[in-house]
Write a protein that holds these residues in place. Structure first.
Motif, PDB file in Angstrom:
ATOM      1  N   VAL A   1      -6.734   5.595  -5.311  1.00  0.00           N
ATOM      2  CA  VAL A   1      -6.326   4.811  -5.367  1.00  0.00           C
ATOM      3  C   VAL A   1      -6.417   4.474  -3.562  1.00  0.00           C
ATOM      4  N   THR A   2      -6.237   4.996  -2.694  1.00  0.00           N
ATOM      5  CA  THR A   2      -6.079   4.769  -1.531  1.00  0.00           C
ATOM      6  C   THR A   2      -7.772   4.172  -0.601  1.00  0.00           C
TER       7      THR A   2
ATOM      8  N   LEU B   1      -5.332  23.859 -18.078  1.00  0.00           N
ATOM      9  CA  LEU B   1      -6.338  24.404 -18.575  1.00  0.00           C
ATOM     10  C   LEU B   1      -6.450  25.935 -17.745  1.00  0.00           C
TER      11      LEU B   1
ATOM     12  N   LEU C   1      -8.813  10.795  -7.758  1.00  0.00           N
ATOM     13  CA  LEU C   1      -7.835   9.942  -7.973  1.00  0.00           C
ATOM     14  C   LEU C   1      -7.429   9.206  -7.313  1.00  0.00           C
ATOM     15  N   TYR C   2      -7.623  10.515  -6.056  1.00  0.00           N
ATOM     16  CA  TYR C   2      -6.784  10.015  -4.822  1.00  0.00           C
ATOM     17  C   TYR C   2      -7.482   9.032  -3.964  1.00  0.00           C
TER      18      TYR C   2
ATOM     19  N   PHE D   1     -10.622  16.370  -9.773  1.00  0.00           N
ATOM     20  CA  PHE D   1     -10.088  15.144 -10.647  1.00  0.00           C
ATOM     21  C   PHE D   1      -8.823  14.334  -9.807  1.00  0.00           C
ATOM     22  N   ILE D   2      -8.035  15.525  -9.624  1.00  0.00           N
ATOM     23  CA  ILE D   2      -6.699  15.382  -8.408  1.00  0.00           C
ATOM     24  C   ILE D   2      -7.426  14.401  -6.974  1.00  0.00           C
TER      25      ILE D   2
ATOM     26  N   LEU E   1      -2.145  19.862 -15.884  1.00  0.00           N
ATOM     27  CA  LEU E   1      -3.961  19.426 -16.099  1.00  0.00           C
ATOM     28  C   LEU E   1      -3.856  21.092 -15.160  1.00  0.00           C
ATOM     29  N   VAL E   2      -3.647  22.113 -14.710  1.00  0.00           N
ATOM     30  CA  VAL E   2      -3.314  23.290 -14.210  1.00  0.00           C
ATOM     31  C   VAL E   2      -2.751  24.305 -15.575  1.00  0.00           C
TER      32      VAL E   2
ATOM     33  N   LEU F   1      -9.141  25.627 -12.301  1.00  0.00           N
ATOM     34  CA  LEU F   1      -8.635  24.887 -11.114  1.00  0.00           C
ATOM     35  C   LEU F   1      -9.648  23.733  -9.593  1.00  0.00           C
TER      36      LEU F   1
ATOM     37  N   THR G   1       0.865  -1.255   0.380  1.00  0.00           N
ATOM     38  CA  THR G   1      -0.022   0.273   0.353  1.00  0.00           C
ATOM     39  C   THR G   1       0.689   1.298   0.331  1.00  0.00           C
TER      40      THR G   1
ATOM     41  N   ALA H   1      -9.813  20.438 -12.167  1.00  0.00           N
ATOM     42  CA  ALA H   1      -8.224  19.897 -11.553  1.00  0.00           C
ATOM     43  C   ALA H   1      -8.482  19.362 -10.472  1.00  0.00           C
TER      44      ALA H   1
ATOM     45  N   LEU I   1       1.336  14.839 -12.500  1.00  0.00           N
ATOM     46  CA  LEU I   1      -0.488  15.496 -13.341  1.00  0.00           C
ATOM     47  C   LEU I   1      -1.098  16.218 -12.826  1.00  0.00           C
ATOM     48  N   THR I   2      -1.129  16.689 -12.104  1.00  0.00           N
ATOM     49  CA  THR I   2      -1.804  17.833 -11.165  1.00  0.00           C
ATOM     50  C   THR I   2      -0.911  19.407 -11.881  1.00  0.00           C
TER      51      THR I   2
ATOM     52  N   ARG J   1       2.221   1.833  -3.162  1.00  0.00           N
ATOM     53  CA  ARG J   1       1.041   2.503  -4.390  1.00  0.00           C
ATOM     54  C   ARG J   1       1.190   4.010  -4.066  1.00  0.00           C
ATOM     55  N   LEU J   2       1.001   3.945  -3.085  1.00  0.00           N
ATOM     56  CA  LEU J   2       0.479   5.592  -2.418  1.00  0.00           C
ATOM     57  C   LEU J   2       1.744   6.212  -3.394  1.00  0.00           C
TER      58      LEU J   2
ATOM     59  N   PHE K   1       1.888   7.058  -6.702  1.00  0.00           N
ATOM     60  CA  PHE K   1       0.633   7.574  -7.236  1.00  0.00           C
ATOM     61  C   PHE K   1       0.647   9.133  -6.417  1.00  0.00           C
TER      62      PHE K   1
END
Lengths: 256, 114
Positions: free
Chosen positions: B21-22, A25, B17-18, B13-14, A21-22, B7, A3, B10, A17-18, A6-7, A10
């Motif tokens: 995953v958890t 966008l 996703l978190y 979305f994040i 995205l920012v 924002l 775990t 976004a 990814l952030t 994986r965390l 992530f």
């Protein structure tokens, strides 16, 4: 992978990814600035060309009608998959849905008189609202998709207000499945008729009528009704599958 | 701020996703997927919004009135309904998983055979 691992993975990917995205966008035109050119074009021409006051309905069922066909096919496939996944397993009994069987023994108790009264009072009102939203899809915000869900909610009040046996006996699978299939195929047939009578598939070949009338806009209200029928029947089928599943689980629990 | 809605999309979305995953519960996981879906709706609708624009219904107003983009609204409304039924399909999987293996924890469902 643990775990923790994986965390960590992530968090690392999420940072990247952030950032992407920012960056992407905020690179778009500022919020509230002029809408895209296609949107402006449709706004200017939807009422004039198709005699339909609501541009969103015209986009859903005329300008981008083929996309809506894809969407309702996804819905059809999802309903089919739910029926497949929740089907009766080898170690479960079939369900006898007879109205004279004691409903309280099967589901989680009987509903009270008040719930029954209020529910059955609201059922025709919600069904009427759903039909109105479907039928006025080309005049006011609404259309087949939303109206179909409202219609299904109204009919599902039969389960909420009374019990599962009444709901399943009044709306059996044998009635809902042909209705849903009819909705989907009606959309496809109207689209193909556009090829026969017009110039291309999904062509709006019926007369457009006057702006703002209930019957007008060519094939738009017909497609809205077809989608409404399909969405309502599909949502009711999904609800029915879950209710059947609940009854099976409770029955197997009480049999043990 | 004129980029604030983007924002928010976004962020949703994040965060979704978190949660995905958890997640320690399949139902929670499906709810997180719904959050991720709503972030896309917000992003779409924010792109289409126009300041001072009317609703794109041209019964009383002339067609030259600036209005909100109807295209992204049409995309979003069909997606919301279809997304709800697909969520129902995922919940059906969760129901059968619970019946078959007795647990809703994704960590304990890693082996395909019991």
């Amino acid at each position: 992978m643990t775990t923790r691992g994986r965390l960590t993975l992530f968090v690392l990917s999420a940072v990247g990814l952030t950032a992407v995205l920012v960056a992407s966008l905020t690179g778009l035109p500022r919020f509230g600035s002029d809408a895209g050119r296609y949107g402006r074009l449709i706004n200017r021409s939807a009422a004039v060309e198709r005699h339909v006051p609501e541009a969103v309905g015209a986009v859903t069922f005329d300008y981008r009608g083929i996309d809506s066909f894809g969407e309702e096919s996804i819905l059809f496939a999802a309903v089919l998959a739910v029926a497949l996944v929740l089907r009766e397993q080898l170690d479960e009994d079939d369900l006898p849905y007879k109205l004279d069987e004691d409903p309280g023994a099967v589901t989680a108790g009987e509903t009270t008189e008040t719930v029954r009264l209020v529910g059955m009072t609201f059922l025709p009102l919600v069904v009427l609202l759903g039909l109105s939203v479907i039928g006025h899809g080309h005049l006011t915000p609404g259309g087949g998709f939303q109206g179909g869900v409202v219609l299904a909610s109204g009919l599902a009040l039969l389960y909420v207000a009374v019990d599962a046996a009444t709901f399943r006996t009044a709306l059996p699978d044998g009635a809902l499945e042909p209705v849903e299939a009819f909705g989907l195929s009606a959309y496809a047939v109207i689209g193909l008729l556009g090829l026969v009578f017009g110039s291309a598939v999904m062509d709006n070949f019926l007369p457009f009528g006057h702006l703002g009338r209930l019957v007008g806009g060519g094939t738009i209200p017909l497609l809205s009704v077809a989608v409404g029928i399909e969405v309502a029947a599909g949502t009711l089928l999904v609800t029915a599958q879950f209710i059947d599943q609940l009854v099976r689980v409770m029955r197997s629990r009480s049999a043990r | 701020m004129s980029v604030f809605p983007y924002l928010v999309a976004a962020w949703l979305f994040i965060v979704g996703l978190y949660g995905l995953v958890t997640s320690r519960n399949l139902i929670h996981l499906i709810a997180c997927l719904t959050v991720v879906q709503s972030s896309t709706y917000i992003a779409l609708l924010s792109i289409g919004y126009q300041r001072g624009g009317a609703a794109p219904i041209y019964k009383e107003i002339p067609t030259s009135t600036p209005a909100v983009d109807p295209l992204v609204a049409a995309l979003t409304l069909t997606d919301v309904v279809v997304g709800a039924v697909v969520t129902a399909l995922l919940l059906a999987f969760a129901v059968q998983t619970k019946k078959r293996s007795g647990t809703l924890d994704p960590n304990e469902l890693r082996d395909l055979q019991q």
